[in-house]
Write an enzyme that holds these catalytic residues in place. Structure first.
Site, mmCIF file in Angstrom:
data_model
loop_
_atom_site.group_PDB
_atom_site.id
_atom_site.type_symbol
_atom_site.label_atom_id
_atom_site.label_comp_id
_atom_site.label_asym_id
_atom_site.label_seq_id
_atom_site.Cartn_x
_atom_site.Cartn_y
_atom_site.Cartn_z
ATOM 1 N N GLU A 220 38.205 31.239 49.102
ATOM 2 C CA GLU A 220 39.066 30.371 49.910
ATOM 3 C C GLU A 220 40.284 29.831 49.156
ATOM 4 O O GLU A 220 40.859 28.816 49.534
ATOM 5 C CB GLU A 220 38.250 29.218 50.533
ATOM 6 C CG GLU A 220 37.169 29.739 51.469
ATOM 7 C CD GLU A 220 36.459 28.653 52.275
ATOM 8 O OE1 GLU A 220 36.687 27.464 52.009
ATOM 9 O OE2 GLU A 220 35.692 29.028 53.178
ATOM 10 N N GLU B 124 30.479 33.557 54.956
ATOM 11 C CA GLU B 124 29.982 32.243 55.378
ATOM 12 C C GLU B 124 30.155 32.132 56.879
ATOM 13 O O GLU B 124 31.241 32.376 57.398
ATOM 14 C CB GLU B 124 30.787 31.081 54.750
ATOM 15 C CG GLU B 124 30.555 30.840 53.281
ATOM 16 C CD GLU B 124 31.371 29.656 52.750
ATOM 17 O OE1 GLU B 124 31.630 28.704 53.515
ATOM 18 O OE2 GLU B 124 31.762 29.701 51.572
#
Ligand SMILES: *[C@@H]1O[C@H](CO)[C@@H](O)[C@H](O)[C@H]1NC(C)=O
Length: 399
Positions: free
Chosen positions: A133, A244
């Site tokens: 991220e 995720e």
């Protein structure tokens, strides 16, 4: 195709290191909810429970890690490795790359592990994610939401090359390399050079946080598919792993999204069972929570019990239609009521995520941070998703 040609094709796939196996696993940070380090026994408890979950639609015998480094050490290998070896858990490795100009401690920890555990370790490694991220954190919305320090595309490409150089000639040289980010990071053309450097792309998706988009649970399937399809369109045929995703079983309401066990179960079925399990390599978020800053709990079981919070068995029919990519009209999904970027209800509290990213040198808690910062990202997700969906809407408008 002649058998030899087929074999050659298979060999080609294997040679490129990209496995066709649809792994099932969870995410595992390096610290517990009280920010203390996880040790081997903690990882063992997780991995054993994951493999024995009652009613699971397959064996959850893979794990995604965020760092090679044992929490609060300089460059000791994370003790998850030993626990994985003992439980034959497949490992998606991770290197923490945000807010640093060197990954040498990560590489040092990994090399120590290769030397110490040899094939017992390397045979279990299914992939490496360089970063998590980082592009999101550096994106306009990430910055606006104070998501913490990220990394620029050039820096990530450099780290990917650093990693490849460091494992050249080792058993990990053939392990496929990816990068994990939020889905809109891959749709952003400026980041294409990162995609080009990868064997596979790891996507994090949380429809729960998509406020302003009709993010009630019944729309989760649509929201998930939209984002997923946008990534498919952006990555030019590279394999996509869902690194995720999940829906909280408890916590505060988020726009139209409600955290409840019932909704977590619905999400498991509509996204997990319908779209992901045994179809796409999947690392669910999560078996256990470890972010003290996040009020939403994503754990699917309590205290690592093998009896989950809800029935994990997969149904055979689903609410979400399977074809969404070509649909130009959002119909009942609530997309048409989407508000403009920045108009979401979020913003407060997003600063809590920056704490876990503040440590930039590979020590302290930053390594464990991602699931955690990912979760506190929750605050940020809603806004970035809005801009992301605006992009998707633009794509659909072309059809
Ligand atoms: C697109 O990616 C670049 C590089 O990662 C970033 O600087 C930029 O802010 C991103 N654009 C948006 C709209 O977030």
């Amino acid at each position: 195709m002649r058998p030899s040609a087929a074999l050659a094709a298979v060999a080609g796939v294997l040679a490129s290191g990209v496995s066709a196996e649809n792994y099932l696993g969870f995410n595992s940070g390096s610290t517990l909810a009280d920010r203390s380090a996880k040790f081997k026994a903690d990882f063992l408890a997780e991995f054993n429970t994951a493999q024995k979950l009652q009613g699971a639609p397959g064996k959850f015998n893979a794990v995604r890690l965020y760092t090679n480094i044992q929490a609060y050490s300089k460059d000791d290998p994370i003790q998850a490795f030993e626990a994985a070896i003992e439980t034959k858990t497949k490992i998606l490795l991770g290197i923490w790359t945000s807010g640093t100009d060197s990954i040498s401690n990560e590489l040092s920890a990994l090399k120590k592990a290769i030397t110490k555990y040899g094939k017992d370790f390397t045979d279990l490694v299914i992939g490496m994610s360089v970063g998590s991220e980082d592009l999101y954190r550096n994106s306009e919305t990430g910055v606006k939401n104070e998501a913490g320090i990220g990394a620029e595309p050039d820096v990530l490409v450099k780290f990917i090359n650093d990693y490849k150089k460091s494992v050249a000639g080792t058993a990990l040289a053939s392990v496929p390399v990816g990068h994990v980010d939020t889905w809109d990071a891959f749709v952003n053309g400026t980041n294409k050079k990162v995609i080009d450097a990868l064997d596979w792309v790891g996507v994090d998706e949380y429809p729960y946080y998509e406020s302003g988009k009709g993010n009630h649970i019944k729309n989760a399937g649509y929201l998930f598919d939209r984002a997923f399809d946008a990534v498919v369109a952006a990555v030019g045929g590279k394999p996509i792993w869902v690194t995720e995703t999940g829906w909280p079983s408890s916590g505060p309401k988020w726009d139209q999204a409600e955290a409840s066990v019932e909704n977590a179960k619905y999400y498991w079925q509509e996204i997990g069972c319908r779209k992901l399990f045994n179809k796409v390599p999947t690392f669910w978020y999560n078996l256990r929570d470890s972010n003290p800053d996040n009020k939403m709990l994503f754990q699917i079981t309590k205290d690592l019990s093998t009896k989950p919070l809800f029935d994990l068995t997969c149904p055979t029919t689903f609410d979400t239609p399977t074809t969404t990519a070509k649909s130009g009209s959002p119909s009942a999904t609530g997309f048409s009521t989407a508000s403009a970027p920045g108009s979401s209800t979020t913003g407060s509290g997003s600063g809590s995520g920056s704490g876990s990213s503040a440590s930039t040198d590979g020590t302290g808690s930053s390594e464990s941070g991602t699931p955690e910062s990912g979760a506190s990202l929750g605050m940020s997700f809603s806004t970035f998703t809005i801009s992301g969906l605006a992009v998707v809407a633009g794509v659909f408008a072309l059809f």
